[in-house]
Design an enzyme around this catalytic site. Structure first.
Site, PDB file in Angstrom:
ATOM      1  N   LYS A 245       0.875  -1.438   0.088  1.00 44.25           N
ATOM      2  CA  LYS A 245       0.193  -0.070  -0.225  1.00 44.25           C
ATOM      3  C   LYS A 245       0.951   1.572   0.261  1.00 44.25           C
ATOM      4  O   LYS A 245       0.617   2.163  -0.548  1.00 44.25           O
ATOM      5  CB  LYS A 245      -0.775   0.029   1.080  1.00 44.25           C
ATOM      6  CG  LYS A 245      -1.718   1.044   1.211  1.00 44.25           C
ATOM      7  CD  LYS A 245      -3.037   0.536  -0.096  1.00 44.25           C
ATOM      8  CE  LYS A 245      -4.919   1.440   0.295  1.00 44.25           C
ATOM      9  NZ  LYS A 245      -5.234   0.973   1.328  1.00 44.25           N
TER      10      LYS A 245
ATOM     11  N   GLU B 141      -6.176   0.535   7.638  1.00 42.85           N
ATOM     12  CA  GLU B 141      -6.336  -0.704   6.888  1.00 42.85           C
ATOM     13  C   GLU B 141      -6.487  -2.143   7.357  1.00 42.85           C
ATOM     14  O   GLU B 141      -6.109  -2.153   8.217  1.00 42.85           O
ATOM     15  CB  GLU B 141      -5.526  -0.688   5.715  1.00 42.85           C
ATOM     16  CG  GLU B 141      -4.694  -1.277   4.779  1.00 42.85           C
ATOM     17  CD  GLU B 141      -5.583  -1.187   3.299  1.00 42.85           C
ATOM     18  OE1 GLU B 141      -5.918  -1.625   1.991  1.00 42.85           O
ATOM     19  OE2 GLU B 141      -5.963   0.574   3.541  1.00 42.85           O
ATOM     20  N   ASP B 142      -7.581  -2.893   6.421  1.00 37.89           N
ATOM     21  CA  ASP B 142      -7.680  -4.180   7.055  1.00 37.89           C
ATOM     22  C   ASP B 142      -7.527  -4.306   8.489  1.00 37.89           C
ATOM     23  O   ASP B 142      -7.350  -5.308   8.635  1.00 37.89           O
ATOM     24  CB  ASP B 142      -5.906  -5.154   6.719  1.00 37.89           C
ATOM     25  CG  ASP B 142      -6.380  -4.904   4.427  1.00 37.89           C
ATOM     26  OD1 ASP B 142      -7.262  -4.614   4.171  1.00 37.89           O
ATOM     27  OD2 ASP B 142      -5.399  -5.890   4.396  1.00 37.89           O
TER      28      ASP B 142
ATOM     29  N   ASP C  60     -11.196   0.710   3.089  1.00 39.10           N
ATOM     30  CA  ASP C  60     -11.334  -1.008   2.507  1.00 39.10           C
ATOM     31  C   ASP C  60     -12.827  -0.257   3.359  1.00 39.10           C
ATOM     32  O   ASP C  60     -13.700  -0.482   2.013  1.00 39.10           O
ATOM     33  CB  ASP C  60     -11.158  -1.753   3.980  1.00 39.10           C
ATOM     34  CG  ASP C  60     -10.178  -2.347   4.064  1.00 39.10           C
ATOM     35  OD1 ASP C  60      -9.632  -2.556   2.649  1.00 39.10           O
ATOM     36  OD2 ASP C  60      -9.830  -2.434   5.029  1.00 39.10           O
TER      37      ASP C  60
ATOM     38  N   ASN D 125     -12.741 -10.825  -4.105  1.00 40.03           N
ATOM     39  CA  ASN D 125     -11.673 -11.429  -4.379  1.00 40.03           C
ATOM     40  C   ASN D 125     -10.766 -13.063  -3.513  1.00 40.03           C
ATOM     41  O   ASN D 125     -11.330 -12.591  -2.495  1.00 40.03           O
ATOM     42  CB  ASN D 125     -10.522 -10.054  -3.860  1.00 40.03           C
ATOM     43  CG  ASN D 125     -10.344  -9.638  -5.314  1.00 40.03           C
ATOM     44  OD1 ASN D 125     -10.003 -10.009  -6.305  1.00 40.03           O
ATOM     45  ND2 ASN D 125     -10.240  -8.200  -5.137  1.00 40.03           N
TER      46      ASN D 125
END
Length: 763
Positions: free
Chosen positions: A102, A144-145, A170, A295
């Site tokens: 990232k 993130e995440d 996200d 995904n």
């Protein structure tokens, strides 16, 4: 492919990915100094005692941290590794490769420096405390995440307590790109947000954020049907519920995805593979919009969906299908705009501006750079091209400036921009390395509407350049080529220009001026062995000669050729037709744009072993052209010989050329002959020749052999990452320029600007 071959291919892919991360050094990031640290003076400024001055200023005025430190361009990517990609809760340490990736994207796409921070803390409140404590270090935070619903808690606390932007990519990054793709999907299907029924699977952070964004775009809450692993989210359900899901609860007796999909205009999947069945797609409305974004395997395979709904508009999260919903279209540029105006937050208006910018860019003509990065793909706006590709360089200026403008209009910008157009220009310059240097050339070209004929008019690069010329300049492109071929290639490339409507063409196979052209060529060449039959054949087959004849007949002001073929082959016809005693080729000059500044190199193409007179003319022309690019010329004559230590060879001719210049009134600095390192290193040059007449590093290198000049140009281009503008054909009064086969569409646009400058502006 057999099962064993598939296993081998999978293992090879796995090993290649691991090797990428391990070699030549582990990881994807490193820290580099931006200031010199070569001596005691540098050390005293970088650290003690000089650093104290910057500290004192920041203590007095905290906002000065962005003046004296990297904070204003530094983002933290923060995670606890609880919801990493499709890998789940793998922990903070295992998430580090993703966070490094990232950070690389921030730097690559928006020039933003980034630290990845992996925190081993699963309590959302404690995690928020840690993030808030980082505020002095960073200009913005990218969460993130982090699993739902913890991510909602962390973001809310951080936004309330921090005075810098906090953005959970996200959630909001996905929502922005989905919003842009949905905007254009509805545009294609001729539907409106306020009229559509949406069925969504996935009640996680991304799914909820997407639905909230679609509401902001006009979707009615009663038309949103949210399902998760337990079925429909309905009023009164208690299993696996949270406030974010409850906001979309329907008052209904229906319970399954199959029940609620009837008549849906749009399916939004952010869940898992094979959730949406073909028979469900068959129940959807006409021209269904299917965003299967799980995904690595989507909720339905696009081929399976098209079997029952051939007209479906489909997006996935994968790069091997059209319409990849990829957050990289958003997050680098929304942070770029926010940082540049010192935004205290990323609000709804900034996110909506980001959506509008992305969607509008997809509807515009695709860029030549994006087409080059995605060769073989159809990049024409429509059902299979709803959003731009990540490597479209226009994203930076379009999206970041839209975000910055929205931040200023909503009052969250602490450093508002005085000139938004100038800001867009700076963003373009950061992406298109030639932009700043070419600005004076484009400004000069705007003073006259010149006609530029392109010899290779069927080449896609030429077509893209022609489109850009019509959009960005006052010039008139004329293309030599077959109209049906040009039409077909414009269509295939997604260009909205067409022959005879937007530009004129010359059709070598059937043009009413054919007789005039061959007779003109024959008149010029009749005493140089060219018969009428040869003249007729040349005017049917040689587009460079045709273009030169057009310039000779004053039907065009300048010719650009050379996108294929050998330079001197083109030069032969240019010189035959356009050469005069006053206007003959003096050399070819290449402007190489490098990380540490521009460098001009000559003569790269015209003279293999130039005479002293030719070298002197090349230097005079190079000085004139350097000033066109806003560069004050400092010319070094370069060879293996060093200030007379070799009596013969190129050094002798260079010394003779300097003697010629010494006898005339020149207005530029020059020195030689010398090695290239002495030309570029003034300290070395001073040791070799104290008191020389050149000060500072040379910015124009003149060689006495084309091999040396050409090799230097190519090494700078291929190994030093130099971007070439040129070659500029000097001495021909701007009537013709010959590019090389490696030229890009932007390179052709730059050359058109060079050609578009009236001769009187040459200086």
């Amino acid at each position: 492919m057999t099962e064993k071959e598939a296993e081998i291919a999978k293992e090879n892919t796995r090993k290649a990915a691991l090797d990428y991360h391990e070699f030549p050094k582990p990881g994807k990031l490193e820290i580099r100094a931006t200031k010199p640290l070569a001596n005691g003076r540098d050390l005293a400024r970088a650290y003690s005692p000089g650093v104290a001055e910057a500290c004192i200023e920041i203590a007095k005025t905290p906002s000065d941290a962005s003046r004296y430190t990297a904070r204003g361009n530094l983002v933290a990517v923060v995670t606890n590794g609880s919801a990493v990609l499709g890998l789940g809760n793998i922990g903070a340490l295992a998430s580090k490769p993703v966070m490094e990736g990232k950070a690389v994207l921030f730097k690559q796409f928006a020039g933003i420096d980034c630290f990845d921070i992996e925190v081993d803390e699963n309590d959302p409140v404690k995690l928020a405390d840690i993030v808030c404590a980082l505020e002095p270090t960073f200009g913005a935070i990218n969460l993130e995440d982090i699993k739902a619903p913890d991510c909602f808690i962390v973001e809310q606390i951080c936004r309330e307590r921090m005075g810098i932007p906090v953005f959970h990519d996200d959630q909001h990054g996905t929502a922005i790109v989905v919003g842009a793709a949905a905007t254009n999907a509805l545009y294609v299907s001729k539907k409106k947000f306020e009229d559509i029924k949406i069925v969504s699977t996935g009640g996680g952070a991304a799914g909820i954020a997407c639905l909230n964004m679609l509401l902001k775009l006009g979707v009615k809450r009663e038309n949103v049907w949210l399902c998760d692993i337990h079925g429909l989210v309905y009023e009164g359900r208690v299993e696996d519920m949270n406030p974010q899901k409850a906001a979309f609860a329907q008052k209904s007796d229906l319970r399954t995805l199959g029940d609620v999909i009837e008549g849906a205009d749009m399916f939004l999947g952010l869940s898992g593979p094979n959730v949406l069945k073909a028979e469900m797609v068959a129940k959807m409305a006409k021209r269904p919009i299917i965003f299967a974004l799980a995904n690595p395997n989507p909720e339905i395979d696009p081929a399976a969906a098209r079997k029952v709904a051939p007209d479906a508009i489909i997006a996935t999260g994968r790069s091997d299908y059209p319409n990849q919903v990829n957050n990289v279209l958003c997050f680098p540029f929304i942070f770029r705009g926010a940082l540049d105006v010192g935004a205290t937050q990323i609000n709804d208006e900034m996110q909506l501006a980001c959506i509008a910018g992305i969607a509008e860019l997809a509807r515009a003509t695709t860029s030549a750079e994006a087409a080059a990065a995605y060769q073989g793909e159809q990049l024409t706006f429509g059902a299979d091209y709803l959003i731009p590709k990540p490597f479209d360089p226009r994203l930076s200026a379009v999206v970041s400036s839209a975000v910055a403008q929205a931040a200023m209009e909503t009052g969250v910008a602490t450093k508002p921009l005085a000139d938004l157009d100038a800001y867009r220009d700076r963003l373009n310059a950061s992406v298109f390395k030639s932009a700043l240097l070419m600005r004076p050339v484009f400004e000069a070209a705007a003073t006259a509407a010149r006609r530029i004929v392109f010899a290779e008019g069927e080449d896609e690069r030429v077509l893209r350049a022609a489109q850009a010329i019509l959009e960005e300049t006052t010039e008139t492109p004329i293309l030599i080529g077959r109209p049906d071929v040009i039409n077909a290639r414009c269509e295939r490339a997604g260009l909205n220009i067409r022959p005879d409507r937007d530009f004129k063409i010359v059709n070598p196979e059937n043009d009413p001026r054919y007789r005039d052209y061959w007779e003109t060529y024959h008149a010029i060449m009749s005493r140089r062995g060219v018969t009428p039959d040869i003249a007729r054949a040349v005017m049917r087959t040689n587009s460079t000669a045709i273009g030169a004849v057009m310039v000779h007949r004053d039907e065009a002001d300048s010719l650009i050729c050379g996108t294929f073929g050998e330079y001197r082959w083109h030069l032969n016809y240019v010189t035959q037709i356009l050469g005069t005693p006053e206007q003959r080729p003096d050399g070819a000059l290449s402007l190489m744009i490098l990380e540490d500044g521009p460098l001009l190199v000559a003569d790269t193409h015209v003279w293999s072993l130039p005479t002293p007179e030719q070298i002197a003319k090349s230097a005079i022309g190079a000085a004139r052209h350097a000033r066109r690019f806003g560069i004050e010329p400092r010319i070094a004559f370069c060879s293996q010989s060093q200030f007379g230590n070799q009596a013969e060879g190129p050094g002798k001719r260079l010394r003779a050329a300097m003697a010629i210049l010494d006898q005339i009134d020149t207005d530029f600095a020059y020195e030689g002959e010398m090695n290239v390192d002495a030309a570029l290193d003034p300290d070395l040059r001073e040791r070799l020749l104290p008191g020389g007449r050149l000060t500072g590093a040379a910015n124009v290198l003149i060689f006495g052999h084309a091999d040396a000049a050409s090799a230097t140009r190519n090494v700078l281009k291929m190994k030093a990452g130099g971007l070439e503008v040129g070659p500029v054909l000097m001495g021909m009064g701007n009537r013709a320029h010959i590019v090389t086969p490696g030229v890009s569409a932007r390179g052709l646009l730059n050359m058109a600007a060079v050609a578009g400058t009236p001769v009187s502006n040459y200086g």
